[in-house]
Design a protein around this motif. Structure first.
Motif, PDB file in Angstrom:
ATOM      1  N   ASP A 159      -7.827  -2.310  -3.741  1.00 27.96           N
ATOM      2  CA  ASP A 159      -6.464  -2.111  -3.223  1.00 27.96           C
ATOM      3  C   ASP A 159      -6.496  -1.642  -1.773  1.00 27.96           C
ATOM      4  O   ASP A 159      -5.670  -2.067  -0.952  1.00 27.96           O
ATOM      5  CB  ASP A 159      -5.719  -1.081  -4.075  1.00 27.96           C
ATOM      6  CG  ASP A 159      -5.390  -1.585  -5.464  1.00 27.96           C
ATOM      7  OD1 ASP A 159      -5.402  -2.817  -5.681  1.00 27.96           O
ATOM      8  OD2 ASP A 159      -5.131  -0.735  -6.336  1.00 27.96           O
TER       9      ASP A 159
ATOM     10  N   ARG B 228      -7.918   9.896  -2.590  1.00 27.16           N
ATOM     11  CA  ARG B 228      -8.554   9.450  -3.830  1.00 27.16           C
ATOM     12  C   ARG B 228      -9.367  10.593  -4.433  1.00 27.16           C
ATOM     13  O   ARG B 228      -9.706  11.569  -3.756  1.00 27.16           O
ATOM     14  CB  ARG B 228      -9.463   8.245  -3.560  1.00 27.16           C
ATOM     15  CG  ARG B 228      -8.676   6.958  -3.298  1.00 27.16           C
ATOM     16  CD  ARG B 228      -9.603   5.814  -2.920  1.00 27.16           C
ATOM     17  NE  ARG B 228     -10.690   5.636  -3.869  1.00 27.16           N
ATOM     18  CZ  ARG B 228     -10.589   4.977  -5.020  1.00 27.16           C
ATOM     19  NH1 ARG B 228      -9.447   4.432  -5.358  1.00 27.16           N
ATOM     20  NH2 ARG B 228     -11.628   4.862  -5.822  1.00 27.16           N
TER      21      ARG B 228
ATOM     22  N   ILE C  90      -3.706   7.076   2.328  1.00 28.56           N
ATOM     23  CA  ILE C  90      -3.332   6.178   1.238  1.00 28.56           C
ATOM     24  C   ILE C  90      -1.816   6.138   1.003  1.00 28.56           C
ATOM     25  O   ILE C  90      -1.243   5.040   0.893  1.00 28.56           O
ATOM     26  CB  ILE C  90      -4.112   6.516  -0.047  1.00 28.56           C
ATOM     27  CG1 ILE C  90      -5.555   6.002   0.102  1.00 28.56           C
ATOM     28  CG2 ILE C  90      -3.450   5.908  -1.282  1.00 28.56           C
ATOM     29  CD1 ILE C  90      -6.442   6.225  -1.088  1.00 28.56           C
ATOM     30  N   PRO C  91      -1.106   7.272   0.938  1.00 30.28           N
ATOM     31  CA  PRO C  91       0.352   7.175   0.770  1.00 30.28           C
ATOM     32  C   PRO C  91       1.028   6.407   1.906  1.00 30.28           C
ATOM     33  O   PRO C  91       1.960   5.627   1.664  1.00 30.28           O
ATOM     34  CB  PRO C  91       0.798   8.643   0.737  1.00 30.28           C
ATOM     35  CG  PRO C  91      -0.393   9.384   0.231  1.00 30.28           C
ATOM     36  CD  PRO C  91      -1.571   8.673   0.834  1.00 30.28           C
TER      37      PRO C  91
ATOM     38  N   MET D  57       2.626  -1.717  -1.369  1.00 33.34           N
ATOM     39  CA  MET D  57       1.859  -1.878  -2.605  1.00 33.34           C
ATOM     40  C   MET D  57       1.286  -0.547  -3.052  1.00 33.34           C
ATOM     41  O   MET D  57       1.208   0.411  -2.278  1.00 33.34           O
ATOM     42  CB  MET D  57       0.708  -2.873  -2.388  1.00 33.34           C
ATOM     43  CG  MET D  57      -0.272  -2.436  -1.305  1.00 33.34           C
ATOM     44  SD  MET D  57      -1.668  -3.567  -1.060  1.00 33.34           S
ATOM     45  CE  MET D  57      -2.662  -3.184  -2.504  1.00 33.34           C
ATOM     46  N   ARG D  58       0.901  -0.472  -4.317  1.00 31.76           N
ATOM     47  CA  ARG D  58       0.211   0.693  -4.829  1.00 31.76           C
ATOM     48  C   ARG D  58      -1.282   0.575  -4.547  1.00 31.76           C
ATOM     49  O   ARG D  58      -1.852  -0.538  -4.589  1.00 31.76           O
ATOM     50  CB  ARG D  58       0.438   0.826  -6.336  1.00 31.76           C
ATOM     51  CG  ARG D  58       1.864   1.173  -6.711  1.00 31.76           C
ATOM     52  CD  ARG D  58       2.184   2.617  -6.400  1.00 31.76           C
ATOM     53  NE  ARG D  58       1.363   3.533  -7.186  1.00 31.76           N
ATOM     54  CZ  ARG D  58       1.285   4.853  -6.939  1.00 31.76           C
ATOM     55  NH1 ARG D  58       1.958   5.374  -5.927  1.00 31.76           N
ATOM     56  NH2 ARG D  58       0.539   5.626  -7.701  1.00 31.76           N
ATOM     57  N   ILE D  59      -1.931   1.693  -4.261  1.00 31.34           N
ATOM     58  CA  ILE D  59      -3.374   1.701  -4.006  1.00 31.34           C
ATOM     59  C   ILE D  59      -4.035   2.626  -5.022  1.00 31.34           C
ATOM     60  O   ILE D  59      -3.804   3.839  -5.017  1.00 31.34           O
ATOM     61  CB  ILE D  59      -3.684   2.177  -2.577  1.00 31.34           C
ATOM     62  CG1 ILE D  59      -3.053   1.226  -1.548  1.00 31.34           C
ATOM     63  CG2 ILE D  59      -5.190   2.280  -2.356  1.00 31.34           C
ATOM     64  CD1 ILE D  59      -3.195   1.688  -0.114  1.00 31.34           C
ATOM     65  N   SER D  60      -4.836   2.043  -5.881  1.00 30.29           N
ATOM     66  CA  SER D  60      -5.517   2.847  -6.907  1.00 30.29           C
ATOM     67  C   SER D  60      -6.995   2.494  -7.032  1.00 30.29           C
ATOM     68  O   SER D  60      -7.666   2.989  -7.927  1.00 30.29           O
ATOM     69  CB  SER D  60      -4.834   2.656  -8.265  1.00 30.29           C
ATOM     70  OG  SER D  60      -4.805   1.281  -8.627  1.00 30.29           O
TER      71      SER D  60
ATOM     72  N   ALA E 162      -4.678  -3.597   1.260  1.00 31.80           N
ATOM     73  CA  ALA E 162      -3.718  -2.910   2.125  1.00 31.80           C
ATOM     74  C   ALA E 162      -4.145  -3.020   3.584  1.00 31.80           C
ATOM     75  O   ALA E 162      -3.302  -3.229   4.475  1.00 31.80           O
ATOM     76  CB  ALA E 162      -3.597  -1.445   1.712  1.00 31.80           C
TER      77      ALA E 162
ATOM     78  N   GLU F 147       0.275   2.710   1.518  1.00 30.16           N
ATOM     79  CA  GLU F 147       1.087   2.130   0.446  1.00 30.16           C
ATOM     80  C   GLU F 147       2.466   1.731   0.957  1.00 30.16           C
ATOM     81  O   GLU F 147       2.981   0.652   0.621  1.00 30.16           O
ATOM     82  CB  GLU F 147       1.224   3.121  -0.707  1.00 30.16           C
ATOM     83  CG  GLU F 147      -0.053   3.310  -1.512  1.00 30.16           C
ATOM     84  CD  GLU F 147       0.113   4.286  -2.657  1.00 30.16           C
ATOM     85  OE1 GLU F 147      -0.569   4.123  -3.685  1.00 30.16           O
ATOM     86  OE2 GLU F 147       0.944   5.219  -2.538  1.00 30.16           O
TER      87      GLU F 147
END
Length: 266
Positions: free
Chosen positions: A154, A177, A138-139, A147-150, A158, A142
């Motif tokens: 998302d 996560r 995830i980092p 973009m941010r992934i939350s 991505a 991003e």
């Protein structure tokens, strides 16, 4: 026997990088080869320093492998500079190996940067178009997607953005996560989810290297992409479940649990 090449950094503590890749290849019954692009002085707690290998020697290592031994799959990990990226891509364009799995390593488990994040666009433009599968966590996703992934949505967005750089398959790993360890495979049309139980452990050093190497090994063995990811996820989950409490920080996964537990077949 199938032959798989890893192009990555070396981890002297044995938990990640080239060392994790070669262990994973051996556990899958394929012959492992390596091209070292950077020597990393690290342990389970920290990265002390790095020394990149010259592009000339990287090219010579690649030449040594490709001119003599068939390569059935390639796993690419740490690529610390634009010159290293250009060297690797030039050789891949010439050699045209199949089953290239790119793990876009940017940050070590302890937070030490292994690649300047400003090079993410260079990685996307130069290297991603030559990969068959890209496996960001995830980092990393991003950074690549900007973009941010939350959320799950998302992750899907991505994956679409990263797929736009050219790789046929994008696997966004959801291990960062807080909910189930769910990974998303996107092929430009379908969104496939692979879910496993989350294991409560700090000993996850080298999981990304291990996962991507297991995918490469399974592709070399002729598995279709969905099966390669499924089996690789089962393998890395097993390795995390039986991770080794070595050192004072985040210990490594157990690549050879079955072998150590049951011994060699006689």
């Amino acid at each position: 026997m199938k032959h798989v090449l890893t192009i990555a950094g070396s981890d002297c503590s044995g938990g990640a990088g080239i060392q994790a890749d070669l262990k994973t290849f051996a556990a899958h019954g394929v012959y492992g080869m390596s091209v070292i692009v950077s020597v990393v002085a690290e342990n389970t707690q920290r990265v002390i320093g790095t020394q990149d290998v010259s592009p000339k020697l990287i090219a010579e290592q690649l030449q040594a492998v490709f001119e003599d031994i068939r390569v059935d799959a390639v796993k690419i990990g740490m690529l610390p500079s634009r010159l290293v990226m250009e060297t690797v891509v030039r050789e891949l364009k010439e050699r045209k190996p199949r089953n290239i799995v790119l793990d876009p390593v940017m940050i070590a488990k302890n937070g030490f940067p292994l690649m300047d994040c400003r090079l993410a666009r260079t990685l996307a433009d130069l290297v991603l178009p030559y990969a068959d599968v890209v496996t960001p966590n995830i980092p990393e996703a991003e950074v690549l997607a900007g973009m941010r992934i939350s959320s799950i949505e998302d992750m899907q967005e991505a994956a679409r953005k990263i797929h736009g750089y050219g790789p046929p398959y994008v696997l966004v790993k959801g291990g960062h996560r807080c909910d189930a360890a769910a990974d998303l495979l996107y092929d430009g049309n379908r969104m496939l989810w692979f879910t496993a139980k989350r294991i409560d452990t700090k000993n996850t050093h080298g999981t990304g290297c291990t996962f991507s190497s297991a995918i490469a090994a399974n592709l070399a063995l002729g598995r279709p992409i969905e099966k390669a990811v499924e089996e690789a996820k089962a393998y890395v989950t097993m390795a995390i479940e039986h991770a080794l409490s070595l050192g004072k920080g985040c210990g490594p996964t157990h690549h050879f649990y079955d072998l150590y537990n049951n011994g060699l077949t006689r």
